[in-house]
Scaffold this motif. Structure first.
Motif, PDB file in Angstrom:
ATOM      1  N   PRO A  26       0.793  -1.357  -0.058  1.00 45.03           N
ATOM      2  CA  PRO A  26      -0.112  -0.015   0.048  1.00 45.03           C
ATOM      3  C   PRO A  26       0.840   1.256  -0.235  1.00 45.03           C
ATOM      4  CG  PRO A  26      -0.838  -1.707   1.542  1.00 45.03           C
ATOM      5  CD  PRO A  26       0.566  -2.141   1.302  1.00 45.03           C
ATOM      6  N   GLU A  27       1.894   1.153   0.463  1.00 44.27           N
ATOM      7  CA  GLU A  27       2.989   2.448   0.612  1.00 44.27           C
ATOM      8  C   GLU A  27       4.261   2.227   0.143  1.00 44.27           C
ATOM      9  OE1 GLU A  27       2.802   4.851   4.450  1.00 44.27           O
ATOM     10  OE2 GLU A  27       1.836   3.027   5.187  1.00 44.27           O
ATOM     11  N   GLY A  28       4.212   1.152  -0.740  1.00 42.48           N
ATOM     12  CA  GLY A  28       5.433   1.088  -1.559  1.00 42.48           C
ATOM     13  C   GLY A  28       6.664   0.824  -0.669  1.00 42.48           C
ATOM     14  N   ASP A  29       6.605   0.335   0.595  1.00 43.68           N
ATOM     15  CA  ASP A  29       7.576   0.267   1.411  1.00 43.68           C
ATOM     16  C   ASP A  29       7.967  -1.219   1.613  1.00 43.68           C
ATOM     17  OD1 ASP A  29       5.213  -0.220   3.017  1.00 43.68           O
ATOM     18  OD2 ASP A  29       6.077   1.347   4.313  1.00 43.68           O
ATOM     19  N   GLY A  30       7.149  -2.350   1.270  1.00 43.64           N
ATOM     20  CA  GLY A  30       7.141  -3.619   1.628  1.00 43.64           C
ATOM     21  C   GLY A  30       6.837  -3.839   2.874  1.00 43.64           C
ATOM     22  N   ILE A  31       5.896  -3.302   3.556  1.00 46.08           N
ATOM     23  CA  ILE A  31       5.385  -3.538   4.934  1.00 46.08           C
ATOM     24  C   ILE A  31       3.853  -3.789   4.626  1.00 46.08           C
ATOM     25  CG2 ILE A  31       4.850  -2.611   7.247  1.00 46.08           C
ATOM     26  CD1 ILE A  31       7.356  -0.865   6.953  1.00 46.08           C
ATOM     27  N   SER A  32       3.439  -4.915   5.369  1.00 47.63           N
ATOM     28  CA  SER A  32       1.984  -5.507   5.540  1.00 47.63           C
ATOM     29  C   SER A  32       1.713  -4.953   6.805  1.00 47.63           C
ATOM     30  CB  SER A  32       1.746  -6.795   5.415  1.00 47.63           C
ATOM     31  OG  SER A  32       0.546  -7.396   5.833  1.00 47.63           O
ATOM     32  N   ARG A  33       0.446  -4.171   6.827  1.00 50.09           N
ATOM     33  CA  ARG A  33       0.121  -3.637   7.978  1.00 50.09           C
ATOM     34  C   ARG A  33      -1.219  -4.423   8.339  1.00 50.09           C
ATOM     35  NH1 ARG A  33       2.738  -0.047   5.244  1.00 50.09           N
ATOM     36  NH2 ARG A  33       4.236   1.375   6.459  1.00 50.09           N
ATOM     37  N   ILE A 191       3.193   4.270 -10.110  1.00 52.08           N
ATOM     38  CA  ILE A 191       2.525   4.548  -8.978  1.00 52.08           C
ATOM     39  C   ILE A 191       1.386   5.472  -8.938  1.00 52.08           C
ATOM     40  CG2 ILE A 191       4.796   3.968  -7.488  1.00 52.08           C
ATOM     41  CD1 ILE A 191       4.804   7.028  -7.347  1.00 52.08           C
ATOM     42  N   LEU A 192       0.467   5.544  -7.960  1.00 49.50           N
ATOM     43  CA  LEU A 192      -0.594   6.338  -8.237  1.00 49.50           C
ATOM     44  C   LEU A 192      -0.476   7.332  -7.196  1.00 49.50           C
ATOM     45  CD1 LEU A 192      -3.582   3.737  -8.311  1.00 49.50           C
ATOM     46  CD2 LEU A 192      -2.363   4.869 -10.120  1.00 49.50           C
ATOM     47  N   TRP A 193      -0.945   8.628  -7.381  1.00 49.24           N
ATOM     48  CA  TRP A 193      -1.103   9.786  -6.514  1.00 49.24           C
ATOM     49  C   TRP A 193      -2.083  10.636  -7.141  1.00 49.24           C
ATOM     50  CZ3 TRP A 193      -1.340  15.070  -6.154  1.00 49.24           C
ATOM     51  CH2 TRP A 193      -0.993  15.644  -5.020  1.00 49.24           C
TER      52      TRP A 193
END
Length: 441
Positions: A26-33, A191-193
């Protein structure tokens, strides 16, 4: 503050915590929340929920949104029948470049049922299948979706938007038909913004383009020769005051753009030259971390939010430790990454000093001097998942001790696994050249 803006972004775009809508989540940082537990081990007989064969190869990663999984691949050129492993160099039998085509596939995330598939014939003359292009092929960009459209990038054949539900082609946009100086093809994902799909067309015409989501019309473009050999994906960086920037690393510099106007806000010189492949990540205070380079390789920390040349004023640290291809993960004050040779490292994010470094414990095909890893690490459920090309996915505890928990191999699949895993609702989705897999409890 970061958590607030994450929730706001999720609310604006209807994104659930379980969704994995683009490259590295979701944030492009490789982290699942997502708080669901995720398995540490799997095989053909353990935790494999479903497996589906793919019609071609690809280095892109799967994405998951609204109960659907999307993945891209290519066929017709640059594949070796019955092999699935690309690393054959210029002597490999490539076939007829005129038969190259790309595939966009949509599957039911719960069952693996194929919901739709669209095929795109090559419209431009792609770089020849030889040299390092054989390492990743012609479907390297991971798709991104907003739940209405699925956006993909196919190099010189352009960018496309497909209807989320039906797969109907909604628009196509040309990105250019040039080549980078090495003729290695494209690597960056869209990416989307806001109202934009932002595409780094570094190979196609040395530019970054802001395309209208609904029409594909080019609204802004930033051109620069230094985009050549910039293979990372841009990062959306949130500053402490809530403002956002689009930050991109290129050989020898880092650039930050206003996401609405595409104007350059700040830049910084970096010692990393050659090609820059890892994507930038940021922490919860607006510090960006830059990795990569060849032959001068290294990493840096820079405070975002500056103005003009910040090479002296906002650089926090520099380090020779780095990764050539995989991107890092920031977690609880530490940076974690696996490099192309299978070394896993934890560094102090405040200083850049290495806290711990270990070689993966397992049979690593190709040996320690080969580029055995292309995929980036992903953090989920307190664990780090690092997928190697042909030796399986290694799992570590996400702590500086770097305790290895597992090596997971699908013994029946000897093809390359180049994409990073996607995590959604307690399940892991990963792809090889041959198949797409779903594993979970």
């Amino acid at each position: 503050m970061r958590a607030y803006f994450v929730c706001l972004w999720l609310s604006l775009y209807g994104l659930a915590l379980a969704d994995w809508p683009g490259f590295r989540g979701p944030e492009g940082d490789g982290i699942s929340r997502d708080e669901a537990s995720v398995p540490a081990t799997w095989s053909e007989s353990e935790h494999l929920i479903w497996k589906v064969d793919l019609p071609g190869w690809g280095s892109s990663s799967p994405i998951v949104y609204g109960g659907k999984v999307f993945v891209t691949c290519y066929s017709g050129y640059g594949t070796v029948e019955g092999s699935g492993t690309r690393r054959g160099g210029p002597s490999v039998e490539a076939g007829d470049p005129g038969t190259l085509k790309r595939h966009v596939l949509c599957f039911d995330a719960a069952t693996g049922e194929r919901l739709w598939e669209e095929t795109v014939a090559a419209t431009g003359e792609e770089d020849e299948y030889r040299g390092y292009l054989t390492e990743h092929g012609y479907a390297s960009a991971t798709p991104v979706t907003d739940g209405q459209r699925v956006y993909v990038v196919f190099g010189k054949s352009g960018a496309y938007a497909f209807d989320f539900e039906s797969g109907e082609t909604l628009w196509a946009a040309s990105l250019g038909e040039e080549s980078n100086s090495k003729r290695w093809g494209s690597g960056s994902s869209p990416i989307l913004w806001g109202d934009y799909v932002i595409v780094t067309a570094s190979s196609e015409d040395r530019s970054m383009k802001w395309l209208n989501r609904e029409t594909g019309e080019e609204v802004h473009e930033k051109e620069a020769g230094m985009f050549d050999l910039a293979f990372g994906t841009p990062a959306v960086v949130t500053l402490p005051d809530g403002e956002e920037e689009i930050v991109m690393g290129v050989p020898e510099e880092v650039w930050a753009f206003d996401p609405e106007t595409a104007k350059l806000k700040w830049y910084a010189s970096i010692p990393m030259n050659g090609n820059l492949s890892p994507s930038i990540v940021s922490d919860d205070k607006g510090v960006v971390y830059v990795y990569g380079g060849y032959r001068t390789k290294g990493s840096m920390a820079i405070r975002a939010g500056g103005d003009g040349d910040v090479s002296d004023s906002r650089v926090i640290w520099k380090s020779p430790e780095s990764s050539y291809i995989p991107s890092p993960v920031w977690h609880e004050g530490h940076l974690y990454w696996i490099n192309e040779r299978g070394k896993v490292t934890c560094a102090d994010a405040a200083t850049g000093e290495v806290v711990n470094s270990v070689m993966i414990d397992g049979d690593l095909a190709g040996g320690p001097k080969s580029r055995s890893v292309y995929a980036s690490m992903v953090l989920a459920d307190g664990k780090l998942y690092g997928t190697t090309r042909v030796s399986g996915t290694f799992v570590f505890e996400a702590t500086p001790e770097l305790k290895q928990l597992a090596q997971n191999v699908f013994a029946g699949d000897e093809s390359d696994f180049n994409g990073s895993v996607a995590v959604s609702d307690g399940r892991i989705y990963l792809r090889s050249n041959e198949a797409l897999y779903c594993v979970g409890e």
